[in-house]
Design a protein around this motif. Structure first.
Motif, mmCIF file in Angstrom:
data_model
loop_
_atom_site.group_PDB
_atom_site.id
_atom_site.type_symbol
_atom_site.label_atom_id
_atom_site.label_comp_id
_atom_site.label_asym_id
_atom_site.label_seq_id
_atom_site.Cartn_x
_atom_site.Cartn_y
_atom_site.Cartn_z
ATOM 1 N N GLY A 40 2.542 -7.120 -5.259
ATOM 2 C CA GLY A 40 3.642 -8.304 -5.575
ATOM 3 C C GLY A 40 3.900 -9.433 -4.535
ATOM 4 N N THR A 41 4.386 -10.262 -5.081
ATOM 5 C CA THR A 41 4.708 -11.587 -4.246
ATOM 6 C C THR A 41 6.146 -11.793 -4.275
ATOM 7 O OG1 THR A 41 4.271 -13.210 -6.197
ATOM 8 C CG2 THR A 41 2.464 -12.620 -4.781
ATOM 9 N N GLY A 42 6.482 -12.885 -3.371
ATOM 10 C CA GLY A 42 7.955 -13.330 -3.337
ATOM 11 C C GLY A 42 8.148 -14.421 -2.569
ATOM 12 N N THR A 43 9.278 -14.966 -2.268
ATOM 13 C CA THR A 43 9.555 -16.202 -1.820
ATOM 14 C C THR A 43 10.661 -16.185 -0.758
ATOM 15 O OG1 THR A 43 11.133 -16.949 -3.466
ATOM 16 C CG2 THR A 43 8.530 -17.904 -3.674
ATOM 17 N N GLY A 44 11.021 -17.080 -0.002
ATOM 18 C CA GLY A 44 12.171 -17.035 0.996
ATOM 19 C C GLY A 44 11.805 -18.029 1.879
ATOM 20 N N ASP A 47 6.011 -18.045 2.193
ATOM 21 C CA ASP A 47 5.209 -17.221 0.943
ATOM 22 C C ASP A 47 5.205 -15.946 1.562
ATOM 23 O OD1 ASP A 47 5.033 -19.657 -0.608
ATOM 24 O OD2 ASP A 47 3.343 -20.240 0.746
ATOM 25 N N VAL A 48 5.354 -14.770 0.419
ATOM 26 C CA VAL A 48 5.299 -13.487 0.648
ATOM 27 C C VAL A 48 4.667 -12.615 -0.071
ATOM 28 C CG1 VAL A 48 6.929 -11.267 0.961
ATOM 29 C CG2 VAL A 48 7.958 -13.551 1.638
ATOM 30 N N TRP A 49 3.671 -11.783 0.482
ATOM 31 C CA TRP A 49 3.032 -10.795 -0.261
ATOM 32 C C TRP A 49 3.258 -9.235 0.246
ATOM 33 C CZ3 TRP A 49 1.674 -15.502 1.889
ATOM 34 C CH2 TRP A 49 1.135 -16.243 0.907
ATOM 35 N N LEU A 60 3.387 -9.306 4.282
ATOM 36 C CA LEU A 60 2.739 -10.308 4.976
ATOM 37 C C LEU A 60 3.568 -11.764 4.481
ATOM 38 C CD1 LEU A 60 0.708 -11.733 6.533
ATOM 39 C CD2 LEU A 60 -0.803 -11.771 4.267
ATOM 40 N N ARG A 61 4.120 -12.710 5.493
ATOM 41 C CA ARG A 61 4.883 -13.576 5.222
ATOM 42 C C ARG A 61 4.519 -14.725 5.861
ATOM 43 N NH1 ARG A 61 9.744 -12.484 7.732
ATOM 44 N NH2 ARG A 61 9.818 -14.355 9.096
ATOM 45 N N ALA A 121 1.260 -20.129 10.707
ATOM 46 C CA ALA A 121 1.260 -18.879 11.247
ATOM 47 C C ALA A 121 1.981 -18.002 10.231
ATOM 48 C CB ALA A 121 2.488 -18.906 12.244
ATOM 49 N N GLU A 122 1.474 -16.687 10.348
ATOM 50 C CA GLU A 122 2.041 -15.581 9.289
ATOM 51 C C GLU A 122 2.410 -14.375 10.052
ATOM 52 O OE1 GLU A 122 -0.802 -18.108 7.738
ATOM 53 O OE2 GLU A 122 -1.412 -16.446 9.145
ATOM 54 N N LEU A 123 3.140 -13.414 9.560
ATOM 55 C CA LEU A 123 3.798 -12.257 10.008
ATOM 56 C C LEU A 123 3.686 -11.047 9.265
ATOM 57 C CD1 LEU A 123 5.836 -11.327 12.726
ATOM 58 C CD2 LEU A 123 7.493 -11.607 10.682
ATOM 59 N N LEU A 124 3.272 -9.987 10.035
ATOM 60 C CA LEU A 124 3.192 -8.748 9.290
ATOM 61 C C LEU A 124 4.432 -7.891 9.581
ATOM 62 C CD1 LEU A 124 -0.505 -7.750 8.993
ATOM 63 C CD2 LEU A 124 0.990 -7.890 7.356
#
Length: 236
Positions: A40-44, A47-49, A60-61, A121-124
């Motif tokens: 799935g995906t999302g926002t905030g 971008d979010v997975w 994963l953001r 950058a990304e964050l897990l």
């Protein structure tokens, strides 16, 4: 504190407490698509997975800017050292909060790529099993099933620990299938000296998020009694 596990020219890979075989591929959505792991995906604030893999379930953001400056650059931030990057600071704060027993996601890892003095950058983080955000629960008209007193009590726990949440809203409060209340999305948040001013601003921001969503969705309603119950839980 997070630790650097792979530092190359113009690239930093940092890992938190979790002992996992993390590589830079973990921050590439194509890597997870190839394993059919994206569910799935999302926002905030980015971008979010949502990932369900052999190593576990993760969020994963991808960091992105908001407001007017986003019109100039959505994903680029000025680089002033790894310890001042958004993923390093968020991972560090998550570790502090987890060590204090606060209900936040488990930090996993972060990635920065630097180019010409700017970084992306990304964050897990680990997925909170069986959790739904407060916005969806209210929109689904499950208000009467929510423990509003408990929501307020949990927010107070963060404030008592000096945790300032820069974007406390109904999307960043999660409730799992046991009724446990969690807070998420700690980008640009910090631990600071307790002060009634910023604490009240946090509550005001949450109330504004309720009012904003109510104007957009007729089925989204928070009654005065429910808000009062939240405040009663907050003030103990």
């Amino acid at each position: 504190m997070p630790r650097l596990i792979n530092t190359k020219a113009q690239q930093y890979l940092m890992q938190s407490a979790a002992q996992l075989p993390i590589t830079q591929d973990w921050f590439n959505t194509d890597f997870w698509h190839q394993q059919n792991a994206i569910k799935g995906t999302g926002t905030g604030r980015g971008d979010v997975w949502f990932i369900d893999s052999q190593y576990g379930k993760f969020v994963l953001r991808r960091y992105r800017r908001g407001g007017l400056i986003a019109k100039l650059s959505k994903r680029h931030f000025m680089f002033a050292g790894i310890h001042r990057t958004r993923p390093w600071q968020e991972l560090s704060l998550l570790e502090v909060m987890r060590n204090q027993g606060l209900p936040v996601p488990q930090p996993i890892a972060g990635m920065c790529r630097i180019n010409k003095g700017f970084y992306q950058a990304e964050l897990l983080t680990a997925t909170i099993e069986g959790a739904t955000d407060l916005f969806e629960l209210i929109k689904q008209q499950q208000n009467d099933q929510l423990n509003w007193n408990e929501i307020g009590r949990v927010i107070a726990l963060f404030h008592q620990a000096g945790i300032f949440h820069s974007d406390l809203n109904c999307h960043n409060i999660m409730i799992d299938n046991t009724g446990k209340v969690w807070l998420i999305d700690f980008d640009k948040c910090q631990q600071r000296k307790r002060d009634t001013s910023w604490m009240q601003n946090n509550l005001d921001r949450l109330k504004r998020s309720f009012d904003k969503e109510a104007t957009k969705y007729p089925e989204f309603t928070v009654t005065d009694e429910q808000w009062t119950a939240l405040l009663a839980g907050y003030h103990g």
